[in-house]
Design an enzyme around this catalytic site. Structure first.
Site, PDB file in Angstrom:
ATOM      1  N   ARG A 120       0.801  -1.106  -0.043  1.00  0.00           N
ATOM      2  CA  ARG A 120      -0.076   0.143  -0.002  1.00  0.00           C
ATOM      3  C   ARG A 120       0.823   1.133   0.021  1.00  0.00           C
ATOM      4  NH1 ARG A 120      -5.014   0.274   4.075  1.00  0.00           N
ATOM      5  NH2 ARG A 120      -3.440  -0.054   5.619  1.00  0.00           N
ATOM      6  N   THR A 124      -1.065   7.543  -0.794  1.00  0.00           N
ATOM      7  CA  THR A 124      -2.330   7.460  -1.704  1.00  0.00           C
ATOM      8  C   THR A 124      -3.207   6.136  -1.181  1.00  0.00           C
ATOM      9  OG1 THR A 124      -1.261   6.051  -3.329  1.00  0.00           O
ATOM     10  CG2 THR A 124      -1.039   8.377  -3.633  1.00  0.00           C
ATOM     11  N   ASP A 216      -2.484  -4.130  12.418  1.00  0.00           N
ATOM     12  CA  ASP A 216      -1.868  -4.335  11.361  1.00  0.00           C
ATOM     13  C   ASP A 216      -1.578  -5.967  11.346  1.00  0.00           C
ATOM     14  OD1 ASP A 216       0.458  -3.032   9.159  1.00  0.00           O
ATOM     15  OD2 ASP A 216       0.438  -5.273   9.609  1.00  0.00           O
ATOM     16  N   ASP A 219       2.119  -7.460  10.558  1.00  0.00           N
ATOM     17  CA  ASP A 219       2.994  -7.238  11.932  1.00  0.00           C
ATOM     18  C   ASP A 219       2.439  -8.297  13.102  1.00  0.00           C
ATOM     19  OD1 ASP A 219       4.464  -5.141  10.812  1.00  0.00           O
ATOM     20  OD2 ASP A 219       3.213  -3.693  11.656  1.00  0.00           O
TER      21      ASP A 219
END
Ligand code: URA
Length: 225
Positions: A120, A124, A216, A219
């Site tokens: 990602r 943006t 996340d 992670d």
């Protein structure tokens, strides 16, 4: 228009093939709650994701085509059903998709595996492809794309865009968690792709994270934070 949401416990599940199937089995929901907790260790998180993925594999393969083969039991010959796992491809969106892959493969060990590398762009939030490797003869195969989080939908859309270039027989999308924004985005871009999820959370935040979510996923699976 948003797709229909069907609970897997509903006996009519599967009636809306291009909708959302919410896998509401108590075991899945229990394990997901344990995974969401911020104090769950990397080991615990990964083990639970593996278990939830196995359970979700049951739902996503529910309508897999079967064929009858002749076998011999100790007593007599009979015609019995088997699935053709070799026609199935699990496509993992790297890197978090690999957390789901293992559990799915333990239930369908004959499946092939493809990988799509997308990251990602932090500014943006769009998906940028850096890797794409698929088995051969994709036009003969049914694809199950796996990624724990369907958030903005950008990675899922980019992966499905690329996979459709290969003309597969079908594409399904499996995630652990999603939100209304992710469902709407994927459904708008690819209304023919059914979504399987264990939960639909409240919303996305400005950084593209699902709330309340679980943080996340990459992670948490790999212990990188
Ligand atoms: N990806 C994640 O890992 N977590 C989110 O909440 C959203 C996207």
């Amino acid at each position: 228009m948003n797709p229909a949401i069907t609970k897997s416990s509903d006996k009519t599940a599967g009636a809306s093939p291009a909708g959302v199937t919410l896998v509401d089995h108590p075991l899945v929901q229990h394990k997901l709650t344990l995974m969401r907790r911020k104090d769950a260790s990397t080991n615990t998180f990964r083990t639970l994701l593996n278990e939830v993925s196995m359970l979700m594999a049951y739902e996503v393969t529910r309508d897999m085509p079967m064929q009858s083969i002749e076998i011999e039991t100790p007593l007599e010959t009979m015609s019995s059903k088997v699935i053709d796992g070799k026609k199935l491809v699990f496509v993992s969106i790297l890197r978090a998709g690999n957390g789901i892959l293992e559990g799915m493969l333990s239930v369908v060990p004959g499946a092939r595996v493809g990988h799509v590398g997308l990251y990602r762009d932090p500014k943006t939030l769009t998906a940028v492809e850096y890797y794409f490797k698929m088995p051969q003869d994709m036009q003969e195969r049914d694809i199950v794309v796996v990624d724990p989080m369907l958030a903005t939908g950008n990675s899922a859309i980019a992966a499905v865009d690329r996979l459709k270039e290969l003309n597969p027989k079908s594409i399904k999308f499996v995630c652990l968690l999603t939100c209304p924004e992710g469902i709407a985005a994927l459904h708008k871009a690819h209304p023919d792709v059914p979504i399987f999820t264990a939960a639909i959370d409240r919303e996305l935040n400005d950084h593209g994270y699902i709330l309340p979510g679980l943080g996340d996923a990459g992670d948490r699976i790999f212990g990188t934070k």
